[in-house]
Motif scaffolding. Sequence first.
Motif, mmCIF file in Angstrom:
data_model
loop_
_atom_site.group_PDB
_atom_site.id
_atom_site.type_symbol
_atom_site.label_atom_id
_atom_site.label_comp_id
_atom_site.label_asym_id
_atom_site.label_seq_id
_atom_site.Cartn_x
_atom_site.Cartn_y
_atom_site.Cartn_z
ATOM 1 N N ARG A 12 0.805 -1.227 0.000
ATOM 2 C CA ARG A 12 0.000 0.000 0.000
ATOM 3 C C ARG A 12 0.838 1.276 0.000
ATOM 4 N NH1 ARG A 12 -2.298 -0.892 6.109
ATOM 5 N NH2 ARG A 12 -0.457 -0.149 7.216
ATOM 6 N N GLY A 13 2.148 1.168 0.359
ATOM 7 C CA GLY A 13 3.039 2.311 0.281
ATOM 8 C C GLY A 13 3.204 3.123 1.552
ATOM 9 N N TYR A 14 2.521 2.769 2.614
ATOM 10 C CA TYR A 14 2.681 3.501 3.868
ATOM 11 C C TYR A 14 2.461 2.570 5.065
ATOM 12 C CZ TYR A 14 -2.470 3.743 3.866
ATOM 13 O OH TYR A 14 -3.805 3.423 3.848
ATOM 14 N N SER A 15 3.003 2.986 6.194
ATOM 15 C CA SER A 15 2.915 2.211 7.430
ATOM 16 C C SER A 15 1.992 2.904 8.422
ATOM 17 C CB SER A 15 4.304 2.060 8.059
ATOM 18 O OG SER A 15 4.824 3.348 8.364
ATOM 19 N N ILE A 16 1.554 2.156 9.426
ATOM 20 C CA ILE A 16 0.720 2.711 10.493
ATOM 21 C C ILE A 16 1.272 2.261 11.841
ATOM 22 C CG2 ILE A 16 -1.573 2.753 11.555
ATOM 23 C CD1 ILE A 16 -2.780 2.235 8.806
ATOM 24 N N ASN A 17 1.418 3.198 12.745
ATOM 25 C CA ASN A 17 1.759 2.916 14.137
ATOM 26 C C ASN A 17 0.543 3.313 14.955
ATOM 27 O OD1 ASN A 17 2.516 3.247 16.851
ATOM 28 N ND2 ASN A 17 3.724 5.081 16.414
#
Length: 258
Positions: free
Chosen positions: A190-195
């Motif tokens: 998806r091209g991005y991370s989540i914290n």
Amino acid sequence: MTEPDESGARGLQSVERSFDIIEYLGQEDGATLSEAADDLGLAVSTAHIHLTTLVETGYVVKDDDVYRCSFEFLGTGGERRDGLALYQAAKPELDELQAETGEHTNVTVEERGYSVQLYKSESPHSIDDDASLGDHFYLHLTATGKAILAELSDERVAELLDRRGMPALTDDTITDEDVLYDELETIRERGYSINNGEHFPGVCAIGTAIASEPDGAIGAISISGPRSRITRERIEEELAPALLNKKNIIELKIRQFE
């Protein structure tokens, strides 16, 4: 009689001891000679030699009986940061992104298996982990750290995890390697991370890596704020598109510096 770590044969240990003292003074925001000696398990004479040398070189200052780290470190770190193409390209874009979203924005680099914060554009309307510039974070529990890991091979990721481990800072921190590898694959897709509260309770962030040929990922940028505002819907509809747009702009600007 010379202390063992002061002999020529143990010179490197002496340097390590000095840096242990510097780190200690930074963490404690200063200490007296006796406090430093007691807390670090040193003879008072040994602690005095190190502290006196550090004062003479300008990296420690003495106010009355209290020793503190000097601002020499600010100058050294600032010069290195300001010379990075990543910082020069990212700073104005992150300031603009902060104004657009009303949330904090950050840029970090990987160093020695940690994520290091280079710059944070702070919004008066947002909150995050209140980390200082130069703070080091574990890669597996921050948005920028996971974004950087997703750009690496599984072999390289394994090396970094073996080196630093996967400690938990909150109940939401990922501590299972298989779970992390699955998430890294999702980030690549998806091209991005989540914290999502993995580094600091109640704080959510999304991040994406900044790449530069032929170096690969040279750092990462993120948007962070309270969980109540960084919702899944807002991420997908507003924040992720805005973050990925800035990623493209920053990467283009960096190519102009090369």
